[in-house]
Design an enzyme around this catalytic site. Sequence first.
Site, short mmCIF file in Angstrom:
data_model
loop_
_atom_site.label_atom_id
_atom_site.label_comp_id
_atom_site.label_asym_id
_atom_site.label_seq_id
_atom_site.Cartn_x
_atom_site.Cartn_y
_atom_site.Cartn_z
N GLU A 1 45.92 51.33 36.75
CA GLU A 1 46.20 49.97 36.28
C GLU A 1 45.42 49.76 34.99
O GLU A 1 44.29 50.22 34.86
CB GLU A 1 45.78 48.93 37.31
CG GLU A 1 46.65 48.87 38.54
CD GLU A 1 46.22 47.76 39.47
OE1 GLU A 1 46.92 46.75 39.56
OE2 GLU A 1 45.15 47.91 40.11
N GLU B 1 48.14 50.49 49.81
CA GLU B 1 48.53 50.55 48.40
C GLU B 1 47.60 51.50 47.66
O GLU B 1 46.38 51.41 47.81
CB GLU B 1 48.50 49.17 47.76
CG GLU B 1 48.84 49.16 46.27
CD GLU B 1 48.84 47.75 45.68
OE1 GLU B 1 49.22 46.80 46.41
OE2 GLU B 1 48.46 47.59 44.50
#
Length: 253
Positions: free
Chosen positions: A141, A136
């Site tokens: 974020e 990932e």
Amino acid sequence: MKLKALLFLSFSHLVLIAQNDKELLWEEHFNGDSLSSLRWNYETGDGCPDLCGWGNNERQIYNKDYVTVKDGFLMITADKVGDTYYSGKINTRGKAEFRYGTIEIRAKVPKGKGLWPALWMLGSNIAEAGWPGAGEIDIMEYVGRQPDTVHTSLHTPESHGNTVNTKTTVVPGLARDFHTYGVSWNSERIIFFIDSREVYTFSPEPKNEDTYPFKHPFYFLINMAVGGNFGGPEVDDSIFPQQFIVDYIKVYR
């Protein structure tokens, strides 16, 4: 002083040449009045029964009605209707997948405690390898409980979840305007950028499937979660609705 000026001009010239020489492989400008079904998939629901709360104790239910395209922007809205939180999530799995290159995404994050917007990628072999085996790449974020802070992270079999492969970067006034988030990625390293400034480089030794599962194609995901393990247990219900806005995505060879 003259030597420094010449060196600076030469370096700037080289950077400009490098940028102009990049080959654009794919771009998304979110034109029109709806999301292209040829490029994007919707993810809906709450993850149940297989992955309730999407594996992170998230509170929202994903619904395609909370994903809109208008005036050249993708807008993902998080809202609370009655006692239920809703938001949107999309991906390019099976439609736009890439191995290596430079990726640039221009986006504007919302403000508010409990929000968790993200620009990220998963390995296209996730059905076979599972998570975190497929790898990932978290290009960006943001969690509203930490204003002005961008998280850039990688999840691998060796370190995932509360991964050690991460960097936080403070960008004053982050939510006031658009910023460009990106990675430069090859078989040896992944470099993260914010507004063209390098903020984190990942290049482990050795590079094997446990430490560097990033040698196969990956696809994009864009979403905004509410609450959750990372978004935080506290949600400020007075903030809704809020929008996570994406201007464009560009992928260069």
